[in-house]
Design a protein around this motif. Structure first.
Motif, PDB file in Angstrom:
ATOM      1  N   PRO A 234     -14.341   0.801 -11.492  1.00  0.00           N
ATOM      2  CA  PRO A 234     -13.895   2.562 -10.309  1.00  0.00           C
ATOM      3  C   PRO A 234     -12.389   1.827  -9.048  1.00  0.00           C
ATOM      4  N   SER A 235     -11.664   2.582  -8.492  1.00  0.00           N
ATOM      5  CA  SER A 235     -10.877   1.825  -7.356  1.00  0.00           C
ATOM      6  C   SER A 235     -10.826   1.411  -6.624  1.00  0.00           C
ATOM      7  N   CYS A 236     -12.334   0.460  -6.151  1.00  0.00           N
ATOM      8  CA  CYS A 236     -11.995   0.093  -5.216  1.00  0.00           C
ATOM      9  C   CYS A 236     -12.710  -1.530  -5.454  1.00  0.00           C
ATOM     10  N   THR A 237     -12.354  -1.518  -6.970  1.00  0.00           N
ATOM     11  CA  THR A 237     -12.713  -2.168  -7.975  1.00  0.00           C
ATOM     12  C   THR A 237     -10.778  -2.994  -8.071  1.00  0.00           C
ATOM     13  N   TYR A 238     -10.352  -2.087  -7.973  1.00  0.00           N
ATOM     14  CA  TYR A 238      -8.221  -2.916  -7.313  1.00  0.00           C
ATOM     15  C   TYR A 238      -7.878  -3.081  -6.666  1.00  0.00           C
ATOM     16  N   ASP A 239      -8.460  -2.749  -5.202  1.00  0.00           N
ATOM     17  CA  ASP A 239      -8.811  -2.361  -3.155  1.00  0.00           C
ATOM     18  C   ASP A 239      -9.565  -2.255  -2.796  1.00  0.00           C
ATOM     19  N   PRO A 240      -9.357  -2.847  -1.569  1.00  0.00           N
ATOM     20  CA  PRO A 240     -10.857  -2.568  -1.088  1.00  0.00           C
ATOM     21  C   PRO A 240     -10.489  -1.649   0.145  1.00  0.00           C
TER      22      PRO A 240
ATOM     23  N   THR B 292      -3.843   1.963 -23.398  1.00  0.00           N
ATOM     24  CA  THR B 292      -2.551   2.243 -23.474  1.00  0.00           C
ATOM     25  C   THR B 292      -1.908   2.828 -22.273  1.00  0.00           C
ATOM     26  N   GLY B 293      -2.983   4.029 -22.646  1.00  0.00           N
ATOM     27  CA  GLY B 293      -2.901   4.609 -20.987  1.00  0.00           C
ATOM     28  C   GLY B 293      -3.299   4.834 -19.823  1.00  0.00           C
ATOM     29  N   ARG B 294      -4.203   3.832 -20.019  1.00  0.00           N
ATOM     30  CA  ARG B 294      -4.550   3.552 -18.413  1.00  0.00           C
ATOM     31  C   ARG B 294      -3.517   2.437 -17.961  1.00  0.00           C
ATOM     32  N   ASP B 295      -3.214   1.551 -18.729  1.00  0.00           N
ATOM     33  CA  ASP B 295      -2.686   0.512 -18.506  1.00  0.00           C
ATOM     34  C   ASP B 295      -1.198   1.164 -18.078  1.00  0.00           C
ATOM     35  N   ALA B 296      -0.879   2.191 -18.140  1.00  0.00           N
ATOM     36  CA  ALA B 296       0.619   2.562 -17.816  1.00  0.00           C
ATOM     37  C   ALA B 296       0.121   3.062 -16.825  1.00  0.00           C
ATOM     38  N   LEU B 297      -1.088   3.671 -16.432  1.00  0.00           N
ATOM     39  CA  LEU B 297      -0.756   4.212 -15.680  1.00  0.00           C
ATOM     40  C   LEU B 297      -1.227   3.593 -14.231  1.00  0.00           C
ATOM     41  N   LEU B 298      -1.783   2.632 -14.618  1.00  0.00           N
ATOM     42  CA  LEU B 298      -2.613   1.513 -14.049  1.00  0.00           C
ATOM     43  C   LEU B 298      -1.064   0.707 -13.026  1.00  0.00           C
ATOM     44  N   GLY B 299      -0.130   0.171 -14.286  1.00  0.00           N
ATOM     45  CA  GLY B 299       0.273  -0.884 -13.659  1.00  0.00           C
ATOM     46  C   GLY B 299       2.102  -0.125 -13.207  1.00  0.00           C
ATOM     47  N   THR B 300       1.513   1.804 -13.845  1.00  0.00           N
ATOM     48  CA  THR B 300       3.553   1.788 -13.537  1.00  0.00           C
ATOM     49  C   THR B 300       3.487   3.285 -12.088  1.00  0.00           C
ATOM     50  N   HIS B 301       2.177   4.363 -12.275  1.00  0.00           N
ATOM     51  CA  HIS B 301       2.615   5.180 -11.555  1.00  0.00           C
ATOM     52  C   HIS B 301       2.044   4.962 -10.066  1.00  0.00           C
ATOM     53  N   PRO B 302       2.607   5.711  -9.111  1.00  0.00           N
ATOM     54  CA  PRO B 302       2.736   5.231  -7.036  1.00  0.00           C
ATOM     55  C   PRO B 302       0.797   6.074  -6.406  1.00  0.00           C
ATOM     56  N   ASP B 303      -0.126   6.441  -7.785  1.00  0.00           N
ATOM     57  CA  ASP B 303      -0.883   5.944  -7.144  1.00  0.00           C
ATOM     58  C   ASP B 303      -2.095   5.762  -7.590  1.00  0.00           C
TER      59      ASP B 303
ATOM     60  N   PRO C  86      -4.650   3.048  -8.282  1.00  0.00           N
ATOM     61  CA  PRO C  86      -5.605   2.110  -6.941  1.00  0.00           C
ATOM     62  C   PRO C  86      -4.968   0.264  -6.502  1.00  0.00           C
ATOM     63  N   LEU C  87      -4.288  -0.361  -7.636  1.00  0.00           N
ATOM     64  CA  LEU C  87      -3.161  -1.116  -7.267  1.00  0.00           C
ATOM     65  C   LEU C  87      -2.152  -1.608  -6.113  1.00  0.00           C
ATOM     66  N   ASP C  88      -1.306  -1.650  -5.581  1.00  0.00           N
ATOM     67  CA  ASP C  88      -0.499  -1.288  -4.410  1.00  0.00           C
ATOM     68  C   ASP C  88       0.222  -2.105  -5.639  1.00  0.00           C
ATOM     69  N   ALA C  89       2.006  -1.957  -4.457  1.00  0.00           N
ATOM     70  CA  ALA C  89       2.838  -2.136  -5.120  1.00  0.00           C
ATOM     71  C   ALA C  89       3.485  -3.864  -5.536  1.00  0.00           C
ATOM     72  N   ALA C  90       2.842  -4.418  -4.617  1.00  0.00           N
ATOM     73  CA  ALA C  90       2.889  -6.244  -5.132  1.00  0.00           C
ATOM     74  C   ALA C  90       1.625  -6.220  -6.286  1.00  0.00           C
ATOM     75  N   ALA C  91       0.729  -5.918  -6.804  1.00  0.00           N
ATOM     76  CA  ALA C  91       0.290  -6.460  -7.747  1.00  0.00           C
ATOM     77  C   ALA C  91       0.260  -5.297  -9.356  1.00  0.00           C
ATOM     78  N   ARG C  92       0.685  -4.003  -8.619  1.00  0.00           N
ATOM     79  CA  ARG C  92       1.308  -3.445  -9.912  1.00  0.00           C
ATOM     80  C   ARG C  92       2.872  -4.280 -10.516  1.00  0.00           C
ATOM     81  N   SER C  93       3.915  -4.896  -9.580  1.00  0.00           N
ATOM     82  CA  SER C  93       4.666  -5.584 -10.293  1.00  0.00           C
ATOM     83  C   SER C  93       4.382  -6.911 -11.173  1.00  0.00           C
ATOM     84  N   GLY C  94       3.041  -6.882 -10.566  1.00  0.00           N
ATOM     85  CA  GLY C  94       2.847  -8.729 -11.995  1.00  0.00           C
ATOM     86  C   GLY C  94       1.788  -7.912 -13.086  1.00  0.00           C
ATOM     87  N   PHE C  95       1.281  -7.236 -12.940  1.00  0.00           N
ATOM     88  CA  PHE C  95      -0.166  -6.072 -14.090  1.00  0.00           C
ATOM     89  C   PHE C  95       1.088  -6.462 -15.182  1.00  0.00           C
TER      90      PHE C  95
END
Length: 201
Positions: free
Chosen positions: A166-172, A34-45, A47-56
């Motif tokens: 790792p972060s490179c999975t989400y953005d090259p 739950t915590g990791r999904d929250a970080l990936l989906g909402t945190h400014p840092d 590794p998902l860019d803003a567009a990917a976070r909006s649909g995460f």
């Protein structure tokens, strides 16, 4: 480097502290997921860019399997080995400090990350890599970044259900240290984070 990255690091550290304090491993895993999904989906840092976070909607995850949790002694009777790993920040040096044996998965090298402070690094590239998980593998422990499930004395708690990408999975644009030879196994580890259909990019 920003104060938002400091916030990310603090949140990860707090998340793993909550996991270690949980009354049982599966409830700790649920907190982590739950915590990791929250970080990936909402945190400014993230590794998902803003567009990917909006649909995460969350990272696909295999169900928890208690048989994949190990309190593993670290065998330090290994030949010393040092690896230079290129990264986006000038490189990283890994020092092999031991091995752990994880049931049918087999033996994995345990690394110490060079540099200020250092820490334990335990990556895994299993037989699912390139199909249901990232081709370069996943991480089990990275104590420099607070991914630490605990352990006492010369032992490490290694829970394959906590395998994360790792972060490179989400953005090259990210460069990540990947699993070296001693951390590659042919066994499929059907646990932890999985890829969505088509991957993240």
């Amino acid at each position: 480097m920003t104060l938002t990255l400091l916030d990310w690091r603090r949140r990860v550290a707090a998340l793993y502290a909550d996991v270690r304090a949980a009354e049982d491993p599966e409830s700790g895993w649920t907190l982590w997921r739950t915590g990791r999904d929250a970080l990936l989906g909402t945190h400014p840092d993230s590794p998902l860019d803003a567009a990917a976070r909006s649909g995460f909607t969350g990272v696909p995850m295999a169900p928890y399997d208690p048989a994949l949790r190990f309190d593993a002694p670290v065998d330090t009777d290994v030949e010393p080995l040092q690896l230079g790993v290129p990264t986006g920040e000038g490189g990283l040096v890994l020092h092999r400090v031991g091995r752990v044996t994880l049931g049918d998965v087999g033996r994995l090298d345990v690394w110490w990350t060079g540099g200020y402070g250092g820490g334990v690094f335990l990556p895994l590239r299993d037989g699912s890599a390139g199909t249901t998980t990232y081709g370069g593998g996943r991480y089990l422990l990275d104590t420099v970044k607070s991914a630490d499930l605990g352990g006492t004395g010369g032992r490490l708690v290694v829970d394959l259900n906590f395998a994360y990408h790792p972060s490179c999975t989400y953005d090259p644009q990210w460069t990540c240290p990947l699993a070296p030879e001693g951390n590659r196994v042919s066994t499929v580890v059907a646990a932890g984070e999985q890829l969505p259909p088509g991957g993240w990019y």
